[in-house]
Design a protein around this motif. Structure first.
Motif, mmCIF file in Angstrom:
data_model
loop_
_atom_site.group_PDB
_atom_site.id
_atom_site.type_symbol
_atom_site.label_atom_id
_atom_site.label_comp_id
_atom_site.label_asym_id
_atom_site.label_seq_id
_atom_site.Cartn_x
_atom_site.Cartn_y
_atom_site.Cartn_z
ATOM 1 N N THR A 541 0.837 -1.200 0.000
ATOM 2 C CA THR A 541 0.000 0.000 0.000
ATOM 3 C C THR A 541 0.872 1.250 0.000
ATOM 4 O O THR A 541 1.317 1.704 1.051
ATOM 5 C CB THR A 541 -0.929 0.014 1.239
ATOM 6 O OG1 THR A 541 -1.662 -1.202 1.289
ATOM 7 C CG2 THR A 541 -1.889 1.191 1.185
ATOM 8 N N PRO A 542 1.142 1.797 -1.172
ATOM 9 C CA PRO A 542 1.818 3.097 -1.223
ATOM 10 C C PRO A 542 0.776 4.215 -1.144
ATOM 11 O O PRO A 542 -0.352 4.050 -1.607
ATOM 12 C CB PRO A 542 2.493 3.084 -2.589
ATOM 13 C CG PRO A 542 1.641 2.188 -3.419
ATOM 14 C CD PRO A 542 0.981 1.186 -2.507
ATOM 15 N N GLY A 543 1.167 5.327 -0.558
ATOM 16 C CA GLY A 543 0.224 6.435 -0.431
ATOM 17 C C GLY A 543 0.946 7.755 -0.342
ATOM 18 O O GLY A 543 2.154 7.826 -0.083
ATOM 19 N N LEU A 544 0.192 8.798 -0.584
ATOM 20 C CA LEU A 544 0.764 10.144 -0.510
ATOM 21 C C LEU A 544 -0.277 11.081 0.082
ATOM 22 O O LEU A 544 -1.449 11.058 -0.303
ATOM 23 C CB LEU A 544 1.168 10.632 -1.902
ATOM 24 C CG LEU A 544 1.784 12.039 -1.951
ATOM 25 C CD1 LEU A 544 3.157 12.038 -1.289
ATOM 26 C CD2 LEU A 544 1.896 12.530 -3.392
ATOM 27 N N ALA A 565 3.249 0.896 3.069
ATOM 28 C CA ALA A 565 3.019 -0.209 4.012
ATOM 29 C C ALA A 565 2.910 -1.508 3.224
ATOM 30 O O ALA A 565 2.475 -1.520 2.071
ATOM 31 C CB ALA A 565 1.733 0.030 4.800
ATOM 32 N N ALA A 566 3.319 -2.599 3.838
ATOM 33 C CA ALA A 566 3.226 -3.899 3.179
ATOM 34 C C ALA A 566 2.904 -4.963 4.212
ATOM 35 O O ALA A 566 3.390 -4.905 5.351
ATOM 36 C CB ALA A 566 4.544 -4.234 2.477
ATOM 37 N N THR A 567 2.051 -5.890 3.817
ATOM 38 C CA THR A 567 1.765 -7.039 4.677
ATOM 39 C C THR A 567 1.896 -8.309 3.844
ATOM 40 O O THR A 567 1.711 -8.288 2.622
ATOM 41 C CB THR A 567 0.334 -6.981 5.256
ATOM 42 O OG1 THR A 567 -0.589 -7.003 4.172
ATOM 43 C CG2 THR A 567 0.129 -5.726 6.095
ATOM 44 N N ALA A 568 2.212 -9.401 4.504
ATOM 45 C CA ALA A 568 2.310 -10.689 3.820
ATOM 46 C C ALA A 568 1.793 -11.773 4.742
ATOM 47 O O ALA A 568 2.264 -11.898 5.875
ATOM 48 C CB ALA A 568 3.756 -10.969 3.422
ATOM 49 N N GLU A 569 0.799 -12.528 4.252
ATOM 50 C CA GLU A 569 0.284 -13.664 5.014
ATOM 51 C C GLU A 569 1.126 -14.875 4.650
ATOM 52 O O GLU A 569 0.835 -15.573 3.674
ATOM 53 C CB GLU A 569 -1.184 -13.919 4.686
ATOM 54 C CG GLU A 569 -2.121 -12.934 5.325
ATOM 55 C CD GLU A 569 -3.579 -13.345 5.123
ATOM 56 O OE1 GLU A 569 -4.246 -12.659 4.351
ATOM 57 O OE2 GLU A 569 -4.009 -14.350 5.723
ATOM 58 N N ILE A 570 2.175 -15.100 5.412
ATOM 59 C CA ILE A 570 3.091 -16.164 5.013
ATOM 60 C C ILE A 570 2.522 -17.534 5.356
ATOM 61 O O ILE A 570 2.919 -18.528 4.753
ATOM 62 C CB ILE A 570 4.487 -15.961 5.643
ATOM 63 C CG1 ILE A 570 4.385 -15.846 7.155
ATOM 64 C CG2 ILE A 570 5.159 -14.738 5.066
ATOM 65 C CD1 ILE A 570 5.744 -15.759 7.830
ATOM 66 N N THR A 571 1.618 -17.623 6.308
ATOM 67 C CA THR A 571 0.840 -18.838 6.536
ATOM 68 C C THR A 571 -0.558 -18.352 6.901
ATOM 69 O O THR A 571 -0.749 -17.165 7.185
ATOM 70 C CB THR A 571 1.405 -19.692 7.693
ATOM 71 O OG1 THR A 571 1.105 -19.036 8.927
ATOM 72 C CG2 THR A 571 2.911 -19.896 7.580
ATOM 73 N N LYS A 577 4.444 -7.670 8.625
ATOM 74 C CA LYS A 577 4.084 -6.345 8.120
ATOM 75 C C LYS A 577 5.255 -5.395 8.318
ATOM 76 O O LYS A 577 6.078 -5.566 9.227
ATOM 77 C CB LYS A 577 2.850 -5.828 8.849
ATOM 78 C CG LYS A 577 2.971 -5.884 10.363
ATOM 79 C CD LYS A 577 1.646 -5.654 11.022
ATOM 80 C CE LYS A 577 1.775 -5.634 12.534
ATOM 81 N NZ LYS A 577 0.502 -5.431 13.211
ATOM 82 N N ALA A 578 5.293 -4.380 7.485
ATOM 83 C CA ALA A 578 6.348 -3.373 7.588
ATOM 84 C C ALA A 578 5.819 -2.084 6.996
ATOM 85 O O ALA A 578 4.934 -2.102 6.126
ATOM 86 C CB ALA A 578 7.611 -3.820 6.849
ATOM 87 N N SER A 579 6.330 -0.981 7.479
ATOM 88 C CA SER A 579 5.873 0.286 6.925
ATOM 89 C C SER A 579 6.897 1.367 7.182
ATOM 90 O O SER A 579 7.740 1.266 8.080
ATOM 91 C CB SER A 579 4.526 0.682 7.526
ATOM 92 O OG SER A 579 4.651 0.811 8.916
ATOM 93 N N ALA A 580 6.813 2.392 6.356
ATOM 94 C CA ALA A 580 7.671 3.561 6.519
ATOM 95 C C ALA A 580 6.877 4.764 6.044
ATOM 96 O O ALA A 580 6.036 4.641 5.146
ATOM 97 C CB ALA A 580 8.957 3.411 5.691
ATOM 98 N N GLY A 581 7.110 5.884 6.660
ATOM 99 C CA GLY A 581 6.355 7.053 6.232
ATOM 100 C C GLY A 581 6.831 8.321 6.882
ATOM 101 O O GLY A 581 7.562 8.302 7.873
ATOM 102 N N ARG A 582 6.417 9.405 6.260
ATOM 103 C CA ARG A 582 6.753 10.718 6.785
ATOM 104 C C ARG A 582 5.473 11.341 7.337
ATOM 105 O O ARG A 582 4.397 11.197 6.748
ATOM 106 C CB ARG A 582 7.327 11.580 5.655
ATOM 107 C CG ARG A 582 7.866 12.922 6.086
ATOM 108 C CD ARG A 582 8.538 13.607 4.880
ATOM 109 N NE ARG A 582 9.287 14.784 5.286
ATOM 110 C CZ ARG A 582 8.765 16.009 5.353
ATOM 111 N NH1 ARG A 582 7.495 16.201 5.070
ATOM 112 N NH2 ARG A 582 9.514 17.036 5.717
ATOM 113 N N TYR A 583 5.625 12.053 8.449
ATOM 114 C CA TYR A 583 4.485 12.667 9.123
ATOM 115 C C TYR A 583 4.864 14.094 9.504
ATOM 116 O O TYR A 583 6.015 14.345 9.888
ATOM 117 C CB TYR A 583 4.094 11.853 10.368
ATOM 118 C CG TYR A 583 3.680 10.450 10.012
ATOM 119 C CD1 TYR A 583 2.349 10.107 9.878
ATOM 120 C CD2 TYR A 583 4.639 9.474 9.727
ATOM 121 C CE1 TYR A 583 1.970 8.833 9.489
ATOM 122 C CE2 TYR A 583 4.282 8.205 9.332
ATOM 123 C CZ TYR A 583 2.935 7.877 9.225
ATOM 124 O OH TYR A 583 2.565 6.626 8.829
#
Lengths: 834, 276
Positions: A541-544, A565-571, A577-583
């Protein structure tokens, strides 16, 4: 009505002269009303299991004639009585037979009784429940309730009848009624669901809600069960204070310290639109009635582009989105406050809600506080809400007016006018919110929310001193949203407008500063968009978000905040999940104007946030979530700490940075938080743990210092458990590192004034003792047919721990005189709900 | 909005004797400058009154230091003898003559300007730096270290023990006004019966005379036993009542009343109460 019966033998062991069940008593079926009106006739083939006594144990449709005929046929045959089948030795045995039930319109039976089955206390209809009836001469009948809990009986013999209600999780109920003279008997049955965890069809109470949007770390609290947790006084939003990532504020005064950020860096919203506060003074309760809320969303950081203009976390109170199923309400009283809530269905499409709360803690505390020359008026608060919901063919219109007012005063004094206000703190707001939600088809949904109204934060000090911040907000959010799937991209885009006319005054003669005042109109129309791309187990999920800021004072700025943001259902049971962003967060108006006078142009404060985590199901009732996060703060506005510290910020202890405002501050926050959740039919609870470090550097070249609310370790464990007979027990244990503080190492006297001045040691070089508290709660419900009475005892600090909340000193600074928190505080309350 | 200042305020509201008025260790009661307002280059006599309830004795230093920057005073460079005095406490008093730096003439006017005076008193052995001050004074050779010590007394006291050490700051007013227009110290009288039973409550009548408005004068009560009802009492037409609560044990208690006029003028009354 006449009956045509066809009996087909299906005995497993048909040897020497076995016999079939012989029908000795029939029961008429209720002819479906619509079918009777149209003259429709039908036949239903059912399979019956007849036991050794001749009773029908089970009935199942083999050839259907439609749901209404099927239900009527089943109800009828369940009341049949047979001579049981026998085997070759003449012994009664269980047998399975087929029976064709024929409905003939001309022979439709006469209605004898009708009734409704509802849940005691809430009056909620109980559908699809089998009822039995016994009448004179052993006559038997059966009926199954429809979705509205209704049932009918026909052709009953005159005499005394008894309705028998038995269902898993409910207390058995026997309800007698009379049938006579062709009158239709009315039967009302209220089932007491005393053991809901045993119910076959008990509603699922979801304490931990599902995320409706792809937020990487969003904790949603969504259930009534929350209110039984100890230490929350039944307030859903207060539960947020026990979630991971939240540190405990001094004196528990309702501020939220989220992931190492300052209280003023976190935002509060109602349906995504900004409001000034969500807690009353002291954090005893939320400013909105809990029953207005569908869910409480807590976003500690790395949230999506929907939210902005804050460096810290967000608490979004989301109002219910559907019309209430029925009219309902409650009234409650406890040692702090009285609350009333009424939700009334005025038509199939419209509902009205009224709610109000008034604290009377002032009436309890004032006699205790007023032992000196001045009269203290302890904190008192109230809030109220009026809401109209109207459902149309296209969507839901939801209009709500809500207001809140908190006041604290010290009046009188040694020689003053007895009514003169010596000190007063007032926080109030009045907001009107209109929301329109609409399903647009193809998975798209639109939501528009408009909110406007004034809010004020006022501080008064005699003589004639006043400092305030007053705002008039017009906020509007219009958003379009579609969830992602394998086939298509999910989208969210919208605009988040906030226009504010803002005034501030700082004019306190008792303080040695020149008065300051200012006002301006500013506007921040913030567009945002994000896409959610789902491919297999991975969703990215990229966003601006772009936050412009235009002000009448000539200060304009823009912040551009990309987020990913990114999520992965590995099982099936593991999500990473991981994310990065500016606020970004704009400086306060008083900072902007004062800095401009000094020739400084302030920039928005900024935060770069990173997080990575995992969610793991550990079985049907247990789950674990862990998140590691880092937050780099830059451009923080620092300076003039002596001027407005009493409005926000850490306690004013230690030497102040009194230099002019500048974007010189930086900070670093790192932490790991975890939550182990337990949710079963009888128990709910969690253990949350947070370890973090939060530091700030105010000016270039200065040494990095611990943030004033840095708490390296915060642990919370809480839960509640349902017992039989409508008892509930709960407990909460909390541990948290003490806040840092600046110690006093010596002092000196101002001999002309007769007072001492502290000499401080290194800033924040000492730490308060750790906080530790155990709370317990017990609830008992008494369920009556049409309402429920709940009594509870919420016992805070049951062990009487003397927790140091704030460090203070005696008048000559020779000894520390810490201010302790709550003594053991049992709070008894009653709540009547209908 | 924060509630912490309110909680601190609430903590101050309680009846009965105030613990803040009880002096149970070495403490500066007052420093009276006579005259309290001087011309640049003029000398004033500073009488420092200390309470020494433990009777340990004390070494006292009094010096003038108007901050020039974070590490020096504008007085630096002038002779130490006129701006520093070091000596022993005698009968609760230490008296020193200090001369205001003539350099003040450059910016003194009819509007009085406060010139800070510092007083440091230490029980024997508590403050080694006092010996250094005494040595510097005797040698009339102030070093940079001594100047910095005098310029940053709050940094200095941060390294000293909390008990057995007392540091105070007073404003000596400097102006170019005519003598008859300069501020004078108020006068203070206290009347009452100073014999009481243990735990008894006594009321003293306090009168003040001042060349300025007497309503701006405040009087502060301090005691070595029991306690006054308030830390400070306001005057109405030059009159005030001070309520004192005797200790629970028979004793001889020293009482102090200190009146200040807010512009450098100070008056002190000292008495003894017999608790039977």
């Amino acid at each position: 009505m006449t009956f045509l019966a066809t009996l087909i033998l299906s005995m497993a062991t048909a040897l020497a002269e076995p016999t079939l069940p012989v029908l000795v008593q029939t029961a008429p079926a209720v002819y479906p009303a619509d079918a009777l009106d149209s003259g429709e006739e039908a036949a239903v083939l059912v399979q019956l299991v007849v036991d050794e006594t001749g009773m029908v144990l089970e009935a199942e449709v083999v050839e259907s004639a439609g749901e209404a005929f099927d239900r009527a046929a089943i109800d009828a045959v369940l009341a049949f009585v047979f001579d049981p089948a026998t085997n070759e030795r003449g012994k009664a045995v269980r047998a399975t037979i087929l029976y064709r039930y024929v409905f003939e319109a001309q022979a439709a039976p006469v209605l004898s009784a009708e009734g409704r089955l509802r849940r005691a206390g809430t009056r909620e209809p109980l559908g699809d429940i089998a009822l039995r009836f016994t009448g004179p001469n052993g006559e038997r009948r059966a009926a199954t309730t429809d979705a509205d809990g209704r049932f009918s009986l026909v052709d009953l013999a005159d005499g005394e009848w008894t309705a028998v209600f038995e269902a898993a999780g409910f207390d058995p109920e026997l309800v007698p009624f009379d049938v006579s003279g062709g009158k239709v008997a009315e039967i009302a049955i209220f089932g007491n669901n005393s053991r809901p965890w045993q119910s076959d069809s008990a509603e699922v109470i979801e304490v931990f809600g599902e995320r409706t949007a792809p937020e990487v770390t969003e904790r949603v609290l969504s259930a009534d069960e929350i209110r039984y947790l100890p230490g929350t006084n039944g307030d859903v939003v207060r539960v947020v204070q026990n979630l991971p990532g939240v540190a405990r504020p001094p004196l528990n005064i309702g501020q939220l310290l989220i992931r190492g950020t300052a209280p003023e860096d976190s935002g509060y919203a109602v349906d995504g639109v900004s409001v000034p506060i969500v807690f009353h003074f002291s954090g005893l309760s939320t400013v909105l009635a809990g029953d207005l809320l569908d869910e409480v969303s807590f976003l500690p950081g790395n949230y999506g582009v929907r939210y902005g203009r804050t460096l810290g976390g967000v608490v979004d109170l989301r109002a219910t989105r559907e019309l209430p199923e029925r009219s309902n309400g409650y009234a409650s009283v406890d040692v702090y406050q009285a609350t009333a809530f009424v939700e009334q269905r005025v038509s199939d499409k419209t509902a009205l809600t009224f709610a109000g709360r008034r604290s009377y803690i002032d009436a309890v505390l004032n006699p205790l506080l007023n032992n000196g020359a001045a009269a203290v008026q302890a904190p008192r608060y109230y809030d109220g809400q009026i809401r109209v919901q109207h459902k149309t063919e296209r969507g839901m219109l939801d209009a709500m007016v809500f207001a809140s007012d908190d006041r604290f005063k010290v009046v009188g004094g040694m020689e003053a006018d007895p009514d003169e206000v010596q000190i007063a703190l007032i926080t109030s707001f009045l907001k009107a919110r209109v929301r329109w939600t609409e399903e647009l088809g193809d998975g798209w949904r639109s939501e528009a929310a408009f909110l406007m109204g004034p809010d004020a934060n006022i501080f008064k000090v005699a003589p004639a001193g006043e400092a305030f911040e007053k705002n008039l907000d017009i906020a509007w959010r219009h958003e379009f949203y579609r969830l992602p799937s394998e086939e298509r991209i999910g989208w969210r885009f919208g605009i988040d407008w906030l226009a504010r006319y803002e005034r501030f005054v700082f004019d306190v003669p008792a303080f040695p500063y020149e008065p300051e005042r200012g006002d301006t109109l500013w506007l921040s129309p913030s567009p945002y968009a994000e896409a959610s791309i789902k491919r297999g187990p991975v969703t990215v999920t990229p966003g601006l978000r772009i936050d412009p800021f235009f002000s009448g004072a000539g200060y304009n700025a823009v912040a551009v905040d990309p987020r990913l943001a990114a999520t992965a259902e590995i099982t099936p049971s593991t999500l990473i999940k991981a994310s990065a962003g500016r606020y970004s967060q704009f400086p306060e108006l008083r900072q902007i104007l004062t800095a401009a006078d000094e020739g400084t142009r302030l920039s928005p404060e900024s935060s770069l946030q990173f997080s990575v985590g995992a969610e793991q199901d550990l079985g049907p009732a247990l789950s674990l979530e862990t998140v590691a996060y880092a937050n780099r703060l830059t451009n923080l506005v620092v300076g003039r700490e002596d001027r407005f510290e009493f409005f926000t910020g850490p306690p004013p202890i230690g030497p102040f940075d009194t230099d002019p405002y500048a974007n010189d501050g930086v900070g670093t926050i790192v932490g790991v938080e975890a939550q182990l959740k337990l949710e079963t039919e009888r128990a709910v609870g969690w253990i949350s743990a947070t370890t973090s470090r939060s530091v700030r550097t105010k000016r270039p070249g200065q040494e990095s210092k611990l943030f004033a609310f840095d708490q390296p370790i915060v642990l919370n464990a809480l839960g509640s458990y349902q017992l039989p007979k409508k008892w509930r027990l709960g407990a909460r244990v909390r541990y948290g590192s003490g806040n840092p503080y600046t110690p006093v190492v010596n002092r000196f006297q101002l001999l002309d004034e007769g007072r001492f001045v502290p000499v401080y040691g290194a800033t924040d070089s000492a730490r308060l003792p750790a906080f530790y508290q155990v709370d317990a709660r017990v609830d008992k419900d008494w369920v009556f047919d049409r309402w429920t009475l709940t009594a509870y005892l919420d016992f805070q600090n049951i062990t009487g721990a003397q927790n140091v909340e704030v460090m203070s000193w005696n008048s000559d600074y020779s000894e520390e005189a810490p201010i302790s928190g709550l003594p053991p505080l049992p709070a008894f309350g009653l709540r009547g709900e209908w | 909005m924060r509630l912490l200042p309110i909680i601190a305020l609430l903590a101050a509201c309680s009846p009965g004797p105030s613990e803040d008025t009880l002096v149970d260790e070495l403490r500066i009661i007052a420093a009276v400058a006579e005259p309290p307002e001087v011309l640049p280059g003029e000398t004033t006599s500073v009488d420092v009154l200390l309470a020494d309830p433990l009777g340990a004795g004390a070494t006292v230093a009094v010096w003038a230091c108007t901050p020039a920057d974070e590490t020096s005073c504008v007085e630096a460079g002038s002779p130490l003898a006129g701006r520093l005095a070091v000596g022993e406490l005698v009968d609760g008093h230490f008296v020193a003559d200090l001369t205001v730096n003539p350099a003040w003439a450059a910016f003194a006017s009819d509007e009085p300007i406060p010139s800070p005076l510092w007083v440091l008193a230490c029980e024997p052995g508590a403050c080694p730096q006092l010996d250094a001050l005494g040595d510097a004074l005797a040698a009339e050779a102030p070093t940079d270290a001594i100047e910095e010590l005098m310029a940053t007394p709050t940094d200095w006291v941060a390294e000293l023990p909390l008990t057995g050490v007392t540091l105070g700051a007073k404003s000596l007013m400097v102006s170019t006004r005519d003598a008859e227009n300069r501020n004078a110290n108020p006068t203070l009288t206290v009347d009452g019966d100073f014999t009481s039973s243990a735990g008894e409550e006594l009321t003293f009548e306090v009168s003040v005379e001042d060349d300025e408005d007497e309503s701006v004068v405040e009087v502060m009560g301090l005691t070595t036993g029991g306690g006054f009802g308030l830390t400070a009492f306001a005057f109405l037409n030059g009159q005030a009542e001070m309520r004192w609560y005797a200790p629970d044990e028979p004793s001889l208690v020293r009482l102090y009343a200190v009146a200040t006029d807010g512009v450098g003028g100070t008056a002190v009354w000292t008495g003894e109460a017999t608790v039977e």
